[in-house]
Design a protein around this motif. Structure first.
Motif, PDB file in Angstrom:
ATOM      1  N   ASN A 354       0.782  -1.302  -0.020  1.00 11.59           N
ATOM      2  CA  ASN A 354      -0.129   0.077   0.110  1.00 11.59           C
ATOM      3  C   ASN A 354       0.996   1.475   0.037  1.00 11.59           C
ATOM      4  OD1 ASN A 354       0.653  -0.945   2.752  1.00 11.59           O
ATOM      5  ND2 ASN A 354      -0.576   0.781   3.657  1.00 11.59           N
ATOM      6  N   VAL A 355       2.120   1.304   0.673  1.00 11.15           N
ATOM      7  CA  VAL A 355       2.747   2.250   0.769  1.00 11.15           C
ATOM      8  C   VAL A 355       3.569   2.343  -0.627  1.00 11.15           C
ATOM      9  CG1 VAL A 355       5.099   3.194   1.593  1.00 11.15           C
ATOM     10  CG2 VAL A 355       3.352   2.337   3.134  1.00 11.15           C
ATOM     11  N   ALA A 356       3.870   1.552  -1.425  1.00 15.72           N
ATOM     12  CA  ALA A 356       4.385   1.315  -2.540  1.00 15.72           C
ATOM     13  C   ALA A 356       3.450   2.125  -3.714  1.00 15.72           C
ATOM     14  CB  ALA A 356       4.840   0.080  -3.321  1.00 15.72           C
ATOM     15  N   GLN A 357       2.039   1.576  -3.629  1.00 19.36           N
ATOM     16  CA  GLN A 357       1.041   2.286  -4.377  1.00 19.36           C
ATOM     17  C   GLN A 357       1.002   3.831  -4.000  1.00 19.36           C
ATOM     18  OE1 GLN A 357      -2.406   0.184  -3.687  1.00 19.36           O
ATOM     19  NE2 GLN A 357      -1.505  -1.778  -4.698  1.00 19.36           N
ATOM     20  N   THR A 358       1.125   4.283  -2.862  1.00 18.08           N
ATOM     21  CA  THR A 358       0.763   5.620  -2.433  1.00 18.08           C
ATOM     22  C   THR A 358       1.996   6.403  -3.095  1.00 18.08           C
ATOM     23  OG1 THR A 358      -0.056   5.062  -0.365  1.00 18.08           O
ATOM     24  CG2 THR A 358       0.678   7.225  -0.806  1.00 18.08           C
ATOM     25  N   MET A 359       3.212   5.772  -3.026  1.00 16.97           N
ATOM     26  CA  MET A 359       4.407   6.559  -3.469  1.00 16.97           C
ATOM     27  C   MET A 359       4.260   6.753  -5.040  1.00 16.97           C
ATOM     28  SD  MET A 359       7.823   5.014  -1.479  1.00 16.97           S
ATOM     29  CE  MET A 359       8.114   5.549   0.045  1.00 16.97           C
ATOM     30  N   ILE A 360       3.768   5.675  -5.768  1.00  9.35           N
ATOM     31  CA  ILE A 360       3.478   5.684  -7.312  1.00  9.35           C
ATOM     32  C   ILE A 360       2.592   6.642  -7.631  1.00  9.35           C
ATOM     33  CG2 ILE A 360       2.748   4.480  -9.191  1.00  9.35           C
ATOM     34  CD1 ILE A 360       5.547   3.457  -8.248  1.00  9.35           C
ATOM     35  N   ALA A 361       1.651   6.612  -6.999  1.00 10.00           N
ATOM     36  CA  ALA A 361       0.496   7.648  -7.083  1.00 10.00           C
ATOM     37  C   ALA A 361       0.925   9.143  -6.788  1.00 10.00           C
ATOM     38  CB  ALA A 361      -0.693   7.436  -6.283  1.00 10.00           C
ATOM     39  N   LEU A 362       1.887   9.137  -6.036  1.00 12.32           N
ATOM     40  CA  LEU A 362       2.475  10.572  -5.497  1.00 12.32           C
ATOM     41  C   LEU A 362       3.458  10.815  -6.660  1.00 12.32           C
ATOM     42  CD1 LEU A 362       2.586   9.857  -1.719  1.00 12.32           C
ATOM     43  CD2 LEU A 362       1.058  11.689  -3.023  1.00 12.32           C
ATOM     44  N   GLY A 363       3.880   9.995  -7.593  1.00 13.64           N
ATOM     45  CA  GLY A 363       4.857  10.526  -8.580  1.00 13.64           C
ATOM     46  C   GLY A 363       6.256  10.402  -7.816  1.00 13.64           C
ATOM     47  N   VAL A 364       6.340   9.843  -6.712  1.00 10.93           N
ATOM     48  CA  VAL A 364       7.732   9.794  -6.139  1.00 10.93           C
ATOM     49  C   VAL A 364       8.884   8.994  -7.134  1.00 10.93           C
ATOM     50  CG1 VAL A 364       9.254   9.067  -3.942  1.00 10.93           C
ATOM     51  CG2 VAL A 364       6.706   9.875  -3.771  1.00 10.93           C
ATOM     52  N   ASP A 365       9.903   9.609  -7.315  1.00  7.96           N
ATOM     53  CA  ASP A 365      10.980   9.109  -8.104  1.00  7.96           C
ATOM     54  C   ASP A 365      11.985   8.157  -7.270  1.00  7.96           C
ATOM     55  OD1 ASP A 365      12.786   8.307 -10.090  1.00  7.96           O
ATOM     56  OD2 ASP A 365      13.586  10.387 -10.606  1.00  7.96           O
ATOM     57  N   LEU A 366      11.992   6.939  -7.445  1.00  6.35           N
ATOM     58  CA  LEU A 366      13.108   6.188  -6.531  1.00  6.35           C
ATOM     59  C   LEU A 366      14.139   5.539  -7.393  1.00  6.35           C
ATOM     60  CD1 LEU A 366      10.572   4.144  -4.168  1.00  6.35           C
ATOM     61  CD2 LEU A 366      11.820   6.383  -3.744  1.00  6.35           C
ATOM     62  N   SER A 367      14.063   6.029  -8.485  1.00  6.95           N
ATOM     63  CA  SER A 367      15.159   5.706  -9.672  1.00  6.95           C
ATOM     64  C   SER A 367      16.540   6.037  -8.996  1.00  6.95           C
ATOM     65  CB  SER A 367      15.132   6.223 -11.038  1.00  6.95           C
ATOM     66  OG  SER A 367      15.053   7.787 -10.675  1.00  6.95           O
ATOM     67  N   GLY A 368      17.539   5.308  -9.143  1.00 11.01           N
ATOM     68  CA  GLY A 368      18.897   5.560  -8.270  1.00 11.01           C
ATOM     69  C   GLY A 368      18.994   5.427  -6.874  1.00 11.01           C
TER      70      GLY A 368
END
Length: 403
Positions: A354-368
């Protein structure tokens, strides 16, 4: 002047009357019987005080003018008083304002001994009455304050000797009101440096606000210099509040605040413990709802621990995190970047679905940013990378050795 007057005396009296009518006094000349006095002359002072000109009042009955609004029996009592003490009354001016006068009566008699004219001479006592009323009100107010408010009020002469000592605030001190009158404040409190310092400052012309302990009580005092009409220092006044209970409550409140702060520090340390799980590997398990304030506090602690221990890796374990918001996600990314600036590597582990889905929905860039499924996998990755780095460093050292 109520004796029988001869022609010369009558002329002298007339000159006197004219001087009064044209001078600074409030003077009104009347003719007729006491019960039906008629205005025959009206002085400049009367015109200034009451606002009516002579043309407006001369020839009218006294009772029909502004002077008739006074005590109806005033003029009769003045006439019967035969030069006695002045009688005061209030009169309404032409503009509606009320003024006060103190009146005396001078009967003017003819050769046959009969009163032919009556001269009423007045003095404006409006300001005097107001000052007296104000002084009386000040005394009443001061007495009420001293009797019911927990203060002590004192006055000192220019040498520091008590000339006034009173107030309800003295009840708990064991000192009776007036007990210190005649005593010198500097001698009385010579063993109390704070009290003496405050008194020296006020006698130097300074307004002082201080707090002292005396007679087993905590006092909050305002010390005020007083000056004579020439502007020279002429003693001082002190107004003192018994704040013993207030001080005790402040101490108790501060103790509670200190305890709460200490408890909060313990709770924060327990909720986000920084653990060295391996040589040069730190882990920060985060539990519950992670908000921006908590994340900011954690960042400071983590960066300090990395510097202190010389860590190579810092694992941010989010296994116990229920939810994040945009600002929190940004803080986590900033934390990883800050870790890199210290020469270490940040690894995020245990992100829930659910936290991963929230981060995706918020457009959080975890690349790198290195992410692993759980803490075990993250620790294994860190150990492997450190082993490879150590092996590479050892191999480089061997090759650098002379053959």
């Amino acid at each position: 002047m109520d004796q029988v007057a001869g022609p010369d005396e009558l002329e002298t009296a007339t000159s006197y009357m004219n001087a009064v009518l044209n001078g600074p006094f409030i003077a009104v000349e009347c003719t007729g019987d006491v019960g039906a006095l008629e205005i025959a002359a009206w002085s400049a002072g009367a015109e200034r005080l009451l606002g009516y000109t002579g043309e407006e009042v001369i020839g009218r009955r006294l009772a029909d003018t502004a002077l008739g609004s006074a005590d109806a029996d005033l003029w009769r009592r003045l006439c019967d008083g035969q030069g006695g003490a002045p009688l005061s009354a209030e009169h309404r001016r032409k503009d509606g304002r009320v003024v006060a006068c103190a009146w005396v009566h001078e009967p003017m008699r003819g050769a046959d001994g009969q009163v032919v004219r009556r001269l009423f001479i007045g003095q404006d006592v409006t300001d005097r009455g107001r000052l007296a009323d104000a002084s009386r009100d000040d005394s009443i107010i001061l007495r009420a304050i001293l009797d019911h408010v927990p203060i002590a009020a004192c006055k000192y002469d220019r040498d520091g000797v008590f000339t006034h000592h009173d107030g309800k605030g003295l009840e708990n001190s064991g000192v009776e009101p007036g007990a210190l009158i005649g005593k010198n404040v500097f001698d009385l409190y010579e063993s109390n440096p704070e009290a003496v310092d405050g008194m020296r400052r006020v006698f130097a012309g300074e307004v002082v606000d201080n707090q002292v302990e005396a007679h087993g009580i905590t006092w909050r005092s305002w010390l005020l210099p007083i000056f004579d009409e020439r502007g020279a220092q002429n003693g001082a006044v002190s107004v003192t509040f018994d704040i013993t209970d207030v001080k005790r409550k402040e101490v108790e409140l501060q103790a509670r605040l200190d305890m709460i702060q200490a408890q909060q520090q313990v709770i924060r340390a327990l909720s986000t413990p920084i653990i060295e799980v391996w040589d040069r590997v730190l882990t920060l398990p985060m539990v519950g709802v992670v908000d921006s304030v908590r994340t900011s506090e954690v960042m400071d602690s983590l960066l300090d621990a990395i510097s202190t221990k010389g860590a190579r890796f810092a694992i941010l374990d989010l296994t116990g995190v229920d939810a994040v918001d945009t600002k929190t996600a940004s803080y986590l990314i900033e934390m990883v970047r800050a870790i890199r600036l210290l020469g270490a590597e940040g690894v995020i582990t245990g992100i829930r679905s659910n936290v991963a889905q929230t981060m995706i929905a918020l457009g959080v860039d975890l690349s790198g940013i290195i992410t692993m499924g759980n803490l075990r996998a993250g620790l294994k990755l860190c150990i492997q990378r450190m082993n490879r780095a150590d092996a590479a460093a050892a191999d480089g050292a061997r090759r650098a050795e002379p053959r």
